[in-house]
Write an enzyme that holds these catalytic residues in place. Structure first.
Site, PDB file in Angstrom:
ATOM      1  N   HIS A 161      -2.660   6.982  -1.074  1.00  0.00           N
ATOM      2  CA  HIS A 161      -3.684   7.598  -0.216  1.00  0.00           C
ATOM      3  C   HIS A 161      -3.134   8.280   1.026  1.00  0.00           C
ATOM      4  O   HIS A 161      -3.878   8.540   1.975  1.00  0.00           O
ATOM      5  CB  HIS A 161      -4.734   6.552   0.196  1.00  0.00           C
ATOM      6  CG  HIS A 161      -5.389   5.884  -0.963  1.00  0.00           C
ATOM      7  ND1 HIS A 161      -6.122   4.728  -0.838  1.00  0.00           N
ATOM      8  CD2 HIS A 161      -5.409   6.197  -2.284  1.00  0.00           C
ATOM      9  CE1 HIS A 161      -6.562   4.345  -2.027  1.00  0.00           C
ATOM     10  NE2 HIS A 161      -6.136   5.235  -2.926  1.00  0.00           N
ATOM     11  N   HIS A 209       0.862  -1.191   0.000  1.00  0.00           N
ATOM     12  CA  HIS A 209       0.000   0.000   0.000  1.00  0.00           C
ATOM     13  C   HIS A 209       0.895   1.236   0.000  1.00  0.00           C
ATOM     14  O   HIS A 209       1.388   1.669   1.038  1.00  0.00           O
ATOM     15  CB  HIS A 209      -0.906  -0.014   1.220  1.00  0.00           C
ATOM     16  CG  HIS A 209      -2.082   0.931   1.113  1.00  0.00           C
ATOM     17  ND1 HIS A 209      -2.122   1.983   0.229  1.00  0.00           N
ATOM     18  CD2 HIS A 209      -3.276   0.975   1.781  1.00  0.00           C
ATOM     19  CE1 HIS A 209      -3.266   2.638   0.355  1.00  0.00           C
ATOM     20  NE2 HIS A 209      -3.983   2.045   1.283  1.00  0.00           N
ATOM     21  N   TYR A 225      -0.722   7.122   3.158  1.00  0.00           N
ATOM     22  CA  TYR A 225      -0.178   6.255   4.209  1.00  0.00           C
ATOM     23  C   TYR A 225       1.351   6.226   4.100  1.00  0.00           C
ATOM     24  O   TYR A 225       1.932   6.959   3.288  1.00  0.00           O
ATOM     25  CB  TYR A 225      -0.820   4.882   4.138  1.00  0.00           C
ATOM     26  CG  TYR A 225      -2.305   4.952   4.417  1.00  0.00           C
ATOM     27  CD1 TYR A 225      -2.775   5.333   5.676  1.00  0.00           C
ATOM     28  CD2 TYR A 225      -3.250   4.700   3.427  1.00  0.00           C
ATOM     29  CE1 TYR A 225      -4.134   5.445   5.940  1.00  0.00           C
ATOM     30  CE2 TYR A 225      -4.614   4.805   3.674  1.00  0.00           C
ATOM     31  CZ  TYR A 225      -5.047   5.174   4.932  1.00  0.00           C
ATOM     32  OH  TYR A 225      -6.386   5.302   5.191  1.00  0.00           O
TER      33      TYR A 225
END
Length: 374
Positions: free
Chosen positions: A179, A176, A181
């Protein structure tokens, strides 16, 4: 949807796709969506059934909800799954088994939230929030700036999680890096204010991400697929950008490709929006594929109306069943897979209904679908 559109959907969406050791039986992936149905971070039989229903409904590749790597500051909830611990990994092994039995393939999305973690949040309330500069998306410096030891520990945690994913039977892994993070916090100038080798120009800001990718690549088999999710937008800042031009994007992507990314998962709010003004109609996934030659997954409001806020207001009338524009992009090979998110929360058989001409039977998404276990 007309009969001809359904036939075209069946032809284009049912094509297998192969990368490394993974062959996906169709071109639709399930986008990762956090739902907090895993008490103590352990995915149970209900979570396994939830994913298996989507595989049985025609989803070729499941990308799990984000799951925390083994670092004390990685998470912000005790109900979001973790990717470490005997019980947690046993739960994930059962998820894999159930998805495979339903005919699908599956990768975990490995996650560290970085500065998105509120102070005192479980599962480790005493752990600090950390990031490249201790600065959150909103610009507030209320966390710890990562030391080299912190960086090395997090890189190692991602590598260990990837090795565990391969060991318990997953078909690949996704990092990930989107977004806002942790990985994305290094990529974005708004949260990366470092003056050492991990900060400065856009290429220097890729160093952390590239180190994570390289460590993961070394920890798994050479043909075990490594997917990196990226985005321009951040949670709470839809105007944020890590690259303003295709040239800047290419400079960011090059070190990541060199480090070992096999597939880029390009997250946008609306997959049909061109990424760069005045530069043609390609979306972010299309540009990444053009610039790198690597496979890409596109995502962004598939099956939904352009105005996402309607859904969280509970308006089911905004559902879209017309996929002709999506099929046009796939036919032009602008990207390789399309990920579907909220539409699959409401209807596990969304894919099967689209390719069989039953789009009028699709259950539309409403805000309640995000909080129920269908």
């Amino acid at each position: 949807m007309s009969t001809s559109s359904a036939e075209r959907a069946a032809t284009l969406l049912s094509r297998p796709f192969t990368v490394g050791s993974l062959t996906v039986p169709g071109r639709v992936a399930m986008a990762p969506m956090t739902r907090a149905f895993s008490p103590d971070g352990t995915p149970g039989a209900d979570v396994a059934s939830y994913y298996a229903r989507r595989a049985a409904g025609g989803v070729g590749l499941i990308v799990t909800e984000g799951t925390y790597v083994n670092h004390r500051s990685a998470g912000l909830s005790d109900r979001i799954p973790r990717f470490h611990g005997e019980a947690q990994l046993a739960g994930w092994a059962n998820v894999v088994e159930q998805v495979h039995a339903a005919g699908g393939t599956i990768v975990p999305q490995l996650w560290h939230v970085g500065m998105a973690r509120p102070a005192g949040a479980p599962p480790n309330p005493d752990a600090p929030s950390i990031g490249p500069s201790g600065v959150g998306i909103g610009g507030t410096a209320d966390g710890d700036t990562m030391t080299q030891r912190d960086i090395d520990d997090v890189v190692a945690a991602f590598a260990t999680a990837a090795a565990d994913a391969e060991r318990i039977g997953f078909d690949g892994i996704e990092l990930h890096g989107a977004h806002g993070y942790l990985i994305d916090q290094f990529l974005w100038a708004g949260t990366n204010r470092r003056t050492d080798a991990y900060g400065g120009d856009p290429v220097a800001r890729t160093r952390f991400a590239a180190e994570v990718v390289a460590a993961v690549r070394a920890a798994v088999s050479p043909d075990f697929p490594l997917i990196l999710r990226m985005s321009q937008w951040k949670m709470g800042d839809y105007a944020a950008r890590i690259a303003d031009t295709p040239q800047e994007l290419e400079a960011i992507l090059a070190p990541l490709v060199a480090a070992g990314v096999d597939v880029f998962h390009a997250s946008t709010r609306r997959y049909w929006d061109p990424e760069f003004d005045g530069e043609g109609d390609l979306n972010l996934a299309g540009w990444i594929k053009k610039l790198t030659g690597k496979a890409t997954i596109s995502v962004g409001s598939v099956g939904l109306d352009a105005d996402v806020s309607k859904f969280f207001g509970g308006d089911p009338s905004a559902a879209r069943t017309d996929v002709d524009a999506l099929l046009d992009s796939l036919e032009r090979d602008e990207f390789d897979l399309i990920a579907v998110g909220r539409a699959l929360l409401a209807d596990p058989e969304w894919v099967a209904k689209v390719v069989s001409g039953r789009a009028d039977e699709i259950t539309p998404f409403t805000k309640d679908a995000a909080t129920t276990q269908v």
